[in-house]
Design an enzyme around this catalytic site. Structure first.
Site, short mmCIF file in Angstrom:
data_model
loop_
_atom_site.label_atom_id
_atom_site.label_comp_id
_atom_site.label_asym_id
_atom_site.label_seq_id
_atom_site.Cartn_x
_atom_site.Cartn_y
_atom_site.Cartn_z
N HIS A 253 0.81 -1.23 0.00
CA HIS A 253 0.00 0.00 0.00
C HIS A 253 0.83 1.27 0.00
O HIS A 253 0.30 2.36 -0.19
CB HIS A 253 -0.94 0.05 1.21
CG HIS A 253 -0.26 0.39 2.51
ND1 HIS A 253 0.44 -0.53 3.23
CD2 HIS A 253 -0.15 1.57 3.19
CE1 HIS A 253 0.95 0.05 4.30
NE2 HIS A 253 0.62 1.32 4.30
C1 UD1 Z 1 -1.73 6.20 5.27
C2 UD1 Z 1 -0.41 6.72 5.79
C3 UD1 Z 1 0.63 5.61 5.72
C4 UD1 Z 1 0.16 4.37 6.43
C5 UD1 Z 1 -1.23 3.97 5.95
C6 UD1 Z 1 -1.77 2.85 6.80
C7 UD1 Z 1 -0.03 9.11 5.35
C8 UD1 Z 1 0.68 10.09 4.50
N1 UD1 Z 1 0.09 7.83 4.97
O1 UD1 Z 1 -1.55 5.84 3.92
O2 UD1 Z 1 1.83 6.06 6.33
O3 UD1 Z 1 1.06 3.33 6.18
O4 UD1 Z 1 -2.13 5.09 6.04
O5 UD1 Z 1 -2.74 2.10 6.14
O6 UD1 Z 1 -0.67 9.48 6.31
N2 UD1 Z 1 -8.98 5.13 1.12
C9 UD1 Z 1 -10.26 4.62 1.09
N3 UD1 Z 1 -10.87 4.38 2.29
C10 UD1 Z 1 -10.29 4.62 3.50
C11 UD1 Z 1 -8.98 5.14 3.50
C12 UD1 Z 1 -8.33 5.39 2.31
O7 UD1 Z 1 -10.83 4.39 0.04
O8 UD1 Z 1 -10.92 4.35 4.53
C13 UD1 Z 1 -8.28 5.37 -0.17
C14 UD1 Z 1 -8.59 6.73 -0.78
O9 UD1 Z 1 -8.62 6.58 -2.17
C15 UD1 Z 1 -7.36 7.53 -0.38
C16 UD1 Z 1 -6.27 6.48 -0.43
O10 UD1 Z 1 -6.88 5.28 0.03
O11 UD1 Z 1 -7.10 8.61 -1.23
C17 UD1 Z 1 -5.04 6.79 0.42
O12 UD1 Z 1 -5.42 7.07 1.78
P1 UD1 Z 1 -4.50 8.00 2.68
O13 UD1 Z 1 -5.07 8.04 4.04
O14 UD1 Z 1 -4.21 9.29 2.00
O15 UD1 Z 1 -3.11 7.25 2.69
P2 UD1 Z 1 -2.76 5.71 2.94
O16 UD1 Z 1 -2.21 5.17 1.67
O17 UD1 Z 1 -3.92 5.02 3.55
N1 UDP Z 2 -3.85 -4.87 9.13
C1 UDP Z 2 -5.15 -5.31 9.35
N2 UDP Z 2 -5.89 -5.71 8.26
C2 UDP Z 2 -5.40 -5.70 7.00
C3 UDP Z 2 -4.06 -5.25 6.79
C4 UDP Z 2 -3.32 -4.82 7.87
O1 UDP Z 2 -5.62 -5.35 10.48
O2 UDP Z 2 -6.13 -6.07 6.07
C5 UDP Z 2 -3.06 -4.42 10.28
C6 UDP Z 2 -1.74 -5.12 10.44
O3 UDP Z 2 -1.91 -6.32 11.15
C7 UDP Z 2 -0.94 -4.09 11.21
C8 UDP Z 2 -1.45 -2.78 10.67
O4 UDP Z 2 -2.72 -3.06 10.08
O5 UDP Z 2 -1.21 -4.16 12.59
C9 UDP Z 2 -0.51 -2.25 9.65
O6 UDP Z 2 -1.09 -1.20 8.97
P1 UDP Z 2 -0.69 -0.77 7.51
O7 UDP Z 2 0.05 -1.88 6.85
O8 UDP Z 2 -1.91 -0.26 6.87
O9 UDP Z 2 0.24 0.50 7.78
P2 UDP Z 2 1.78 0.70 8.17
O10 UDP Z 2 2.09 -0.17 9.33
O11 UDP Z 2 2.60 0.41 6.96
O12 UDP Z 2 1.83 2.15 8.49
#
Ligand code: UD1
Ligand code: UDP
Length: 359
Positions: A209
């Site tokens: 992601h």
């Molecule tokens: C964010 C964090 C990242 C973290 C990740 C955990 C920042 C800059 N990045 O990345 O460090 O690893 O969360 O998962 O804060 N979206 C949905 N539904 C949701 C959430 C997101 O559809 O509930 C989609 C939207 O299209 C959105 C995209 O995901 O634009 C990215 O979401 P965003 O919160 O900007 O960043 P993450 O990639 O989730």
């Molecule tokens: N996780 C979850 N469901 C999923 C994928 C990840 O509960 O489908 C949990 C995972 O076990 C971990 C956390 O989400 O505890 C990690 O989050 P993510 O990979 O989104 O973000 P990052 O750690 O890279 O910021």
């Protein structure tokens, strides 16, 4: 002591669950917690499921910021958090990790001279192009308390001239403490909770992601090609909504050996981590969880903040290099030594003890 906790993204719900449970179960500590959800993540399976499944109190406030560009998202958060802080006047603002919610919370608080506690401080990838690196570095500079999960994190801060000093704690007189990793505590507690999920045998758990992989079509295509080349293995892939959107837009497809599923709850994720043969990921948290379950991990990034996993042989960095990913998957092995890298499972207790000593 009134702590205002700011969370917004999936891994932050998981981290906050541990500290919030400790505060709630120990009223004699005299700690009040107000939970503020920025709304950065909002899908049922990216947000609500964690509150229900992990028994996290419903947030007192949800700012419903939603998705958007970095500037817009962070700016809107800053504006709304400031209003709340002026009204609630907490003693401490506590933030986790390195998301836009982390930075917005730290910046809003620091501008109002409310001290900031940063859980998961001191981590570095040394790649400022990553949004997470910008967020965590800036948050560390703004914080009064820097709670580090590892010795490496403490050393990283020292290299930047950040160490504990004497005097009344403030953003200028910082307190740096090694507490262990709160995700380790979470995994210890929640792995005991049951789930009816049935898992297959001998599969690789896959997550992708991070922006550096999903926003770069060359890297993403290399990764998809690598996984498609290893068709003799089975993969289970809970797909982050960001990745789902980009895979669809770009028409990138996986072979039938890859089972794509919606994001799962934390209990199911722990079950997959426990049952899998290995983990292939670009997540920060999932790298560590592979280790907690003694599973070898391949990380499709050029660097990692969790360097001790690489030096101990539990994690291999492949970047987004197709051949390297393929050969590492085919040659994966489990190290024999299992060092204790992430503390003793009492991170929440240590954090509260340090904060309480000031209030
Ligand atoms: C964010 C964090 C990242 C973290 C990740 C955990 C920042 C800059 N990045 O990345 O460090 O690893 O969360 O998962 O804060 N979206 C949905 N539904 C949701 C959430 C997101 O559809 O509930 C989609 C939207 O299209 C959105 C995209 O995901 O634009 C990215 O979401 P965003 O919160 O900007 O960043 P993450 O990639 O989730
Ligand atoms: N996780 C979850 N469901 C999923 C994928 C990840 O509960 O489908 C949990 C995972 O076990 C971990 C956390 O989400 O505890 C990690 O989050 P993510 O990979 O989104 O973000 P990052 O750690 O890279 O910021």
């Amino acid at each position: 002591m009134h702590i205002l906790t700011i969370i917004g993204a999936r891994p932050q719900f998981i981290k906050a669950a541990v500290l919030s449970r400790y505060i709630r179960n120990n009223p004699q500590l005299g700690v009040k917690e107000t939970i503020v959800h920025t709304g950065q993540h909002y899908d049922q399976n990216m947000s609500d499921i964690f509150f229900t499944q992990m028994d996290i109190p419903q947030p007192h406030y949800n700012l419903h910021i939603g998705s958007g560009s970095h500037g817009k998202m962070t700016g809107l958060m800053l504006e709304k958090i400031e209003v709340l802080l002026l009204e609630l006047k907490p003693d401490v603002v506590l933030v986790y990790g390195d998301t836009n919610s982390t930075l917005a919370g730290a910046l809003a608080a620091s501008k109002l001279h409310i001290p900031v506690a940063h859980v998961e401080a001191g981590l570095r990838s040394y790649m400022m192009a990553m949004p997470e690196e910008q967020n965590r570095r800036l948050t560390d500079y703004l914080s009064t308390w820097l709670f580090c999960p590892t010795d490496t994190a403490v050393d990283n801060l020292k290299k930047e001239g950040i160490a504990s000093t004497n005097g009344v704690p403030s953003a200028d007189n910082k307190i740096v403490c090694k507490t262990g990793d709160i995700m380790y505590d979470a995994s210890l507690y929640y792995r005991q909770k049951s789930t009816s999920l049935q898992t297959p045998n001998d599969f690789i758990l896959l997550t992708i992601h991070r922006a550096e992989n999903t926003d770069d079509l060359v890297r993403l295509t290399n990764i998809v090609n690598a996984i498609n080349a290893v068709s003799e293995k089975k993969f289970i892939f809970p797909v982050h909504p960001r990745t789902k959107k980009i895979l669809t837009e770009q028409g990138l497809q996986f072979g039938s050996h890859v089972k794509l599923i919606d994001p799962v709850g934390y209990l199911e994720m722990l079950k997959y981590e426990e049952a899998c043969a290995a983990v292939l990921t670009d997540s920060g948290g999932v790298q560590k969880e592979a280790f907690f379950f003694q599973k070898p991990c391949i990380t499709m990034r050029d660097t990692t903040e969790w360097v001790e996993l690489v030096t101990s042989g539990w994690n291999t960095l492949t970047g987004a290099d197709t051949e390297k990913i393929v050969s590492t998957i085919r040659n994966i092995h489990t190290p024999t030594e299992y060092p204790q890298l992430y503390g003793d499972g009492y991170t929440a207790e240590k954090i509260i003890e340090v904060l309480k000593s000031q209030y």
